[in-house]
Design an enzyme around this catalytic site. Structure first.
Site, mmCIF file in Angstrom:
data_model
loop_
_atom_site.group_PDB
_atom_site.id
_atom_site.type_symbol
_atom_site.label_atom_id
_atom_site.label_comp_id
_atom_site.label_asym_id
_atom_site.label_seq_id
_atom_site.Cartn_x
_atom_site.Cartn_y
_atom_site.Cartn_z
ATOM 1 N N SER A 1 0.842 -1.198 0.000
ATOM 2 C CA SER A 1 0.000 0.000 0.000
ATOM 3 C C SER A 1 0.868 1.235 0.000
ATOM 4 C CB SER A 1 -0.866 0.009 1.271
ATOM 5 O OG SER A 1 -1.478 1.265 1.459
ATOM 6 N N TYR B 1 -2.062 -1.130 10.610
ATOM 7 C CA TYR B 1 -2.200 -1.498 9.190
ATOM 8 C C TYR B 1 -0.984 -1.053 8.376
ATOM 9 C CZ TYR B 1 -3.973 -1.303 4.368
ATOM 10 O OH TYR B 1 -4.127 -1.442 3.014
HETATM 11 P P1 NAD Z 1 -11.820 -5.540 -0.161
HETATM 12 O O1 NAD Z 1 -12.575 -5.378 1.106
HETATM 13 O O2 NAD Z 1 -12.600 -5.691 -1.403
HETATM 14 O O3 NAD Z 1 -10.843 -6.775 -0.077
HETATM 15 C C1 NAD Z 1 -10.265 -7.241 1.090
HETATM 16 C C2 NAD Z 1 -10.556 -8.734 1.170
HETATM 17 O O4 NAD Z 1 -9.748 -9.283 2.188
HETATM 18 C C3 NAD Z 1 -11.988 -9.070 1.538
HETATM 19 O O5 NAD Z 1 -12.810 -9.175 0.408
HETATM 20 C C4 NAD Z 1 -11.829 -10.400 2.258
HETATM 21 O O6 NAD Z 1 -12.192 -11.456 1.418
HETATM 22 C C5 NAD Z 1 -10.347 -10.492 2.545
HETATM 23 N N1 NAD Z 1 -10.087 -10.790 3.947
HETATM 24 C C6 NAD Z 1 -10.030 -9.926 4.988
HETATM 25 N N2 NAD Z 1 -9.771 -10.609 6.129
HETATM 26 C C7 NAD Z 1 -9.659 -11.915 5.778
HETATM 27 C C8 NAD Z 1 -9.402 -13.111 6.503
HETATM 28 N N3 NAD Z 1 -9.190 -13.107 7.827
HETATM 29 N N4 NAD Z 1 -9.379 -14.286 5.827
HETATM 30 C C9 NAD Z 1 -9.598 -14.317 4.485
HETATM 31 N N5 NAD Z 1 -9.839 -13.213 3.747
HETATM 32 C C10 NAD Z 1 -9.860 -12.032 4.401
HETATM 33 O O7 NAD Z 1 -10.831 -4.291 -0.243
HETATM 34 P P2 NAD Z 1 -9.595 -3.964 -1.192
HETATM 35 O O8 NAD Z 1 -9.337 -2.531 -0.980
HETATM 36 O O9 NAD Z 1 -9.808 -4.475 -2.549
HETATM 37 O O10 NAD Z 1 -8.389 -4.728 -0.497
HETATM 38 C C11 NAD Z 1 -7.518 -5.569 -1.195
HETATM 39 C C12 NAD Z 1 -6.086 -5.310 -0.775
HETATM 40 O O11 NAD Z 1 -5.696 -4.025 -1.234
HETATM 41 C C13 NAD Z 1 -5.824 -5.328 0.727
HETATM 42 O O12 NAD Z 1 -4.629 -6.029 0.982
HETATM 43 C C14 NAD Z 1 -5.645 -3.867 1.055
HETATM 44 O O13 NAD Z 1 -4.808 -3.691 2.184
HETATM 45 C C15 NAD Z 1 -4.993 -3.372 -0.215
HETATM 46 N N6 NAD Z 1 -5.069 -1.931 -0.403
HETATM 47 C C16 NAD Z 1 -6.272 -1.325 -0.593
HETATM 48 C C17 NAD Z 1 -6.318 0.061 -0.758
HETATM 49 C C18 NAD Z 1 -7.614 0.787 -0.972
HETATM 50 O O14 NAD Z 1 -7.603 2.022 -0.975
HETATM 51 N N7 NAD Z 1 -8.734 0.115 -1.162
HETATM 52 C C19 NAD Z 1 -5.132 0.796 -0.722
HETATM 53 C C20 NAD Z 1 -3.924 0.147 -0.524
HETATM 54 C C21 NAD Z 1 -3.900 -1.225 -0.367
#
Ligand code: NAD
Ligand code: MG
Length: 290
Positions: free
Chosen positions: A184, A197
């Site tokens: 991230s 985080y």
């Molecule tokens: P999202 O909520 O769609 O995806 C996160 C997913 O993590 C969930 O759908 C869930 O299935 C899974 N998850 C969480 N806890 C879990 C567990 N204990 N066991 C199994 N699965 C679990 O949100 P997203 O933003 O698409 O996140 C995807 C990745 O992107 C993450 O690693 C997040 O840290 C990273 N990220 C997101 C952003 C943002 O702005 N959305 C920015 C930087 C990084």
């Protein structure tokens, strides 16, 4: 390749909203763009077998759909509460003629993490790419409110599961295969309210480099994607401070939040032959935010 993505160019405010963790993409307003309609595949991942965590929604979902359009079969992991989002992905992937197996379960559990890899191998044989997208993010403005449970859950989901999954997958990953992690912008520019985080994301970025060094002799490449502010369930289940939701992403150079569809290309590239000489890297997809 993503064509004609329908993204508002002006800075439209997102409606305030919240859901319980882990949240459903289908209940968000607006629903994040997963790129299914716009992504055009050209066989770049033909015969690949991908294990994708967090694949029901957000970034992981758009990766799963683009991988299917590029010819990959998929094992998709998510949490049991997200079954309805995951079933939508299954339907879309199958409509493209690719194979997909849904495996719900909690990655905080070491034995489940190991069994996810074993179930994938039973389904499609040796995986060619392990795509780790699942993540947990909960905002806490004051460290005195950061509970030990939250800290342990965030580290177990984001960091420990990475080790468990990679350990379990190594015996099956052949020369030419790859691992893609998700860090991230928080790894380098942590927000005041994401102490735990942001620390996990810095760990992931760093571990990507050590694993790249360790696994290069086996012919396994290890890379990462570093998203900026992307419109996904993670943000509206407590990942972002509720007051920040309307203007979420407007502090980037591009002036808006990214859509999950805008991340898929980076994950496709890193798994493809085009990236055969790239390892230990992280690709920023963050609208130019510093
Ligand atoms: P999202 O909520 O769609 O995806 C996160 C997913 O993590 C969930 O759908 C869930 O299935 C899974 N998850 C969480 N806890 C879990 C567990 N204990 N066991 C199994 N699965 C679990 O949100 P997203 O933003 O698409 O996140 C995807 C990745 O992107 C993450 O690693 C997040 O840290 C990273 N990220 C997101 C952003 C943002 O702005 N959305 C920015 C930087 C990084
Ligand atoms: Mg989800």
């Amino acid at each position: 390749m993503t064509e004609n993505l329908d993204i508002e160019s002006d800075n439209q405010a997102f409606p305030k909203q919240s859901q319980q963790e882990p949240g459903l993409q289908s209940e968000m307003s607006p629903i994040p763009n997963d790129g299914f309609k716009e992504y055009i595949g050209s066989g770049r991942l033909k015969n690949q077998k991908a294990i994708i965590t967090g694949g029901d929604s957000g970034i992981g979902r758009s990766v799963a759909l683009a991988y299917a359009r590029e010819g990959a079969d998929i094992v998709l992991n998510y949490l049991p509460e997200e079954e309805s989002d995951a079933k939508e992905v299954k339907k879309l992937v199958e409509s493209l003629g690719q194979k997909i197996k849904l495996v719900s379960g909690d990655l905080k559990d070491e034995s489940f993490s190991i069994s996810l890899i074993e179930q994938a191998v039973q389904f499609f044989g040796e995986p060619t790419v392990l795509v780790l997208v699942a993540g947990k993010q909960q905002a806490q403005t004051d460290i005195r409110n950061l509970s030990t449970k939250q800290m342990i859950d965030t580290y177990a989901t984001n960091v420990f599961s990475l080790v468990w999954l990679v350990k379990a997958a190594i015996p099956y990953l052949k020369n030419g295969s790859s691992i893609i992690t998700t860090n991230s912008i928080q790894a380098d520019s942590p927000s005041s309210f994401l102490v735990d985080y942001a620390g996990t994301k810095a760990a992931i970025k760093n571990m990507t480099k050590s694993l790249a060094k360790q696994l290069a002799p086996k012919g396994i490449r290890v890379n990462s994607v570093s998203p900026g502010p992307i419109w996904t369930p993670l943000q509206i289940v407590g990942g972002q401070l509720p007051d920040n939701i309307p203007s979420f992403g407007q502090d980037t150079l591009i002036g808006r939040a990214g859509q999950p569809a805008e991340l898929a290309g980076a994950y496709v590239f890193l798994a493809s032959k085009d990236a055969s000489y790239i390892t230990g890297e992280s690709i920023n997809v963050n609208g130019g935010k510093k």
